[in-house]
Scaffold this motif. Structure first.
Motif, mmCIF file in Angstrom:
data_model
loop_
_atom_site.group_PDB
_atom_site.id
_atom_site.type_symbol
_atom_site.label_atom_id
_atom_site.label_comp_id
_atom_site.label_asym_id
_atom_site.label_seq_id
_atom_site.Cartn_x
_atom_site.Cartn_y
_atom_site.Cartn_z
ATOM 1 N N ILE A 161 61.498 93.413 11.649
ATOM 2 C CA ILE A 161 62.106 92.131 12.014
ATOM 3 C C ILE A 161 62.462 91.259 10.817
ATOM 4 C CG2 ILE A 161 61.044 92.119 14.302
ATOM 5 C CD1 ILE A 161 59.068 90.020 13.248
ATOM 6 N N LEU A 162 61.733 91.396 9.708
ATOM 7 C CA LEU A 162 62.031 90.620 8.508
ATOM 8 C C LEU A 162 61.924 91.499 7.275
ATOM 9 C CD1 LEU A 162 60.066 87.213 8.860
ATOM 10 C CD2 LEU A 162 62.534 87.577 9.165
ATOM 11 N N SER A 163 62.811 91.263 6.314
ATOM 12 C CA SER A 163 62.695 91.919 5.012
ATOM 13 C C SER A 163 63.091 90.931 3.928
ATOM 14 C CB SER A 163 63.578 93.172 4.945
ATOM 15 O OG SER A 163 64.937 92.837 5.122
ATOM 16 N N PHE A 164 62.532 91.141 2.740
ATOM 17 C CA PHE A 164 62.909 90.300 1.607
ATOM 18 C C PHE A 164 64.366 90.599 1.259
ATOM 19 C CE2 PHE A 164 58.241 90.745 0.813
ATOM 20 C CZ PHE A 164 57.915 89.405 0.974
ATOM 21 N N ALA A 175 61.084 96.670 1.225
ATOM 22 C CA ALA A 175 61.031 95.200 1.206
ATOM 23 C C ALA A 175 60.674 94.607 2.575
ATOM 24 C CB ALA A 175 62.353 94.614 0.703
ATOM 25 N N ILE A 176 60.002 95.395 3.417
ATOM 26 C CA ILE A 176 59.637 94.942 4.768
ATOM 27 C C ILE A 176 58.530 93.890 4.683
ATOM 28 C CG2 ILE A 176 58.630 95.650 6.977
ATOM 29 C CD1 ILE A 176 59.895 98.445 6.436
ATOM 30 N N THR A 177 58.705 92.800 5.423
ATOM 31 C CA THR A 177 57.676 91.754 5.439
ATOM 32 C C THR A 177 57.444 91.188 6.830
ATOM 33 O OG1 THR A 177 56.914 89.755 4.277
ATOM 34 C CG2 THR A 177 59.262 89.857 4.877
ATOM 35 N N GLY A 178 57.923 91.883 7.844
ATOM 36 C CA GLY A 178 57.669 91.498 9.226
ATOM 37 C C GLY A 178 57.998 92.638 10.161
#
Length: 216
Positions: A161-164, A175-178
């Motif tokens: 759902i989120l990436s840097f 770069a996955i952060t969600g």
């Protein structure tokens, strides 16, 4: 909407989440780690902090507290659950989202604003954004590097759902952060939407996380 905010010894973002939920129009209420029955709540947020001092590893001790059983019941009842930073680590620890959030690549605590890309809008928390929209939210963690052995499955199920966007500050895989569960109702994110809920803070991009939860 009545939303429960889980409190553990060491939680320190609970009041920020409370304020952000009020701004979004919810009726937040604190829940201590010892509470088992969460049936009165329509949604759950696990805030950031350092539950139990991050002993053993981040989220490990919180994962065996009574409230986790209540959270799992909420998931079975298809209620939205959001884990932020330490909350994300806890959700991964108990297997409610895939993968793990482990020690940053540089082995240091990172606290900074980041550009993020919204990869999926199918969750309640990201439903008010546009797909591939770039937003700004801060991160603050020492164990936020995302890793999974099932990356292909995440892509196939639209669970990232989120990436840097402009950099990968902690060395996360792709770069996955969600990430979310397969149903899209349980979301774990390392950035702090509650710290980006008002323009006076530098950005209000994070408020939609809570507004989307209420809309759902």
């Amino acid at each position: 909407m009545k939303v429960g905010i889980i409190r553990f010894p060491g939680s320190n973002c609970d009041r920020d989440v409370f304020h952000a939920l009020e701004l979004a129009g919810a009726k937040p209420e604190y829940i201590w780690w010892s509470k088992r029955d969460l049936s009165d709540f329509e949604g759950i947020v696990i805030p950031g902090g350092f539950s139990y001092g991050d002993y053993l590893r981040a989220g490990a001790i919180a994962a065996i507290t009574p409230v986790i059983n209540g959270i799992k019941d909420c998931v079975k009842e298809e209620k939205p659950v959001l884990g932020i930073c330490n909350g994300a680590q806890i959700l991964a620890e108990v297997g409610l989202v895939p993968g793990v959030f482990t020690e940053n690549q540089n082995a240091k605590f990172i606290c900074k604003w980041t550009e993020l890309k919204v990869n999926s809008t199918r969750t309640p928390f990201t439903s008010m954004y546009k797909k591939n929209e770039v937003i700004n939210m801060p991160i603050a963690h020492a164990e936020g590097r995302y890793y999974t052995e099932n990356l292909k499955k995440l892509h196939e199920n639209d669970q990232i759902i989120l990436s840097f966007e402009s950099e990968n500050p902690n060395g996360s895989m792709e770069a996955i952060t969600g990430v979310c569960d397969e149903e899209g109702l349980v979301c774990a994110v390392m950035p702090h939407p509650e710290r980006a809920s008002e323009t006076i803070l530098g950005s209000d991009d994070g408020l939609k996380f809570f507004s989307g939860m209420i809309k759902y």
